[in-house]
Design an enzyme around this catalytic site. Structure first.
Site, PDB file in Angstrom:
ATOM      1  N   ASP A  15       0.879  -1.162   0.000  1.00  0.00           N
ATOM      2  CA  ASP A  15       0.000   0.000   0.000  1.00  0.00           C
ATOM      3  C   ASP A  15       0.923   1.220   0.000  1.00  0.00           C
ATOM      4  O   ASP A  15       2.046   1.150   0.498  1.00  0.00           O
ATOM      5  CB  ASP A  15      -0.856  -0.053   1.270  1.00  0.00           C
ATOM      6  CG  ASP A  15      -1.594   1.238   1.526  1.00  0.00           C
ATOM      7  OD1 ASP A  15      -2.320   1.704   0.632  1.00  0.00           O
ATOM      8  OD2 ASP A  15      -1.421   1.791   2.627  1.00  0.00           O
ATOM      9  N   ASP A  17       0.034   4.927   0.864  1.00  0.00           N
ATOM     10  CA  ASP A  17      -0.157   5.918   1.931  1.00  0.00           C
ATOM     11  C   ASP A  17      -0.349   5.252   3.293  1.00  0.00           C
ATOM     12  O   ASP A  17      -1.257   4.455   3.481  1.00  0.00           O
ATOM     13  CB  ASP A  17      -1.356   6.809   1.606  1.00  0.00           C
ATOM     14  CG  ASP A  17      -1.186   7.522   0.265  1.00  0.00           C
ATOM     15  OD1 ASP A  17      -0.066   7.976  -0.014  1.00  0.00           O
ATOM     16  OD2 ASP A  17      -2.158   7.596  -0.502  1.00  0.00           O
TER      17      ASP A  17
END
Length: 178
Positions: A15, A17
């Site tokens: 991922d 952020d």
């Protein structure tokens, strides 16, 4: 098929952020990109081991008109400047209500990344900071690892099968090293 050789780790997807970089909501400014502590070393280690790396990122700000696809591309380019090149990038530009099959926790981006890398989902892992990341991994047949941040909800941590305190520990779990 009890052998651990059945699915060797060939790619680690991340991922963006809150996992690779400090979460700045709907960030369209490359100047605000700050790597998470230890991210560069973890990525360099994976690359040195010949393990593919990728980014799987929901960017609903595009659908909401808060940022443009070009903004996201500039931010992603800055992430690569700071953390090195990734083998694959997957970005979902849709909002929750669009009903796409790419937005995490749907498996679409994980499947797409694995296709591009020429591997089975069982040979990939996805590391993220929220339940949607782990959910997308598991829905695709990959391994999900949760690395909680202060915004990760306690019930998400309780529900995750694999939890690690940081990226290095998460990769260690995946590679079977303590």
């Amino acid at each position: 098929m009890g052998s651990s050789e059945t699915s060797k780790l060939r790619a680690v997807l991340f991922d963006r952020d809150g996992t690779l970089v400090v979460d700045v909501p709907y960030n369209g400014d490359p100047g605000k990109v700050r790597p998470m502590t230890g991210a560069k070393a973890v990525l360099d280690g994976l690359r040195a081991d010949g393990i593919a790396t990728g980014v799987i990122s929901n960017q609903s700000g595009i659908a909401r008109g808060l940022i443009t696809a070009e903004d996201v591309a500039r931010v992603n380019a800055r992430v690569e400047e700071l953390l090195g090149p990734f083998d694959v990038w997957e970005v979902c530009p849709h909002a929750e209500h669009d009903g796409c099959d790419c937005r995490k926790p749907a498996p679409g981006m994980v499947h797409s990344a694995c296709r591009k890398l020429g591997i089975n989902a069982s040979e990939a892992a996805l590391i993220g900071d929220i339940e949607a990341d782990v959910g997308a991994a598991e829905a695709a047949g990959a391994t999900g690892v949760l690395v909680p941040t202060p915004v990760t909800r306690a019930e998400e941590v309780a529900a995750a099968r694999l939890v690690a305190p940081d990226l290095a520990s998460a990769v260690g779990l995946l590679q079977g090293t303590p």
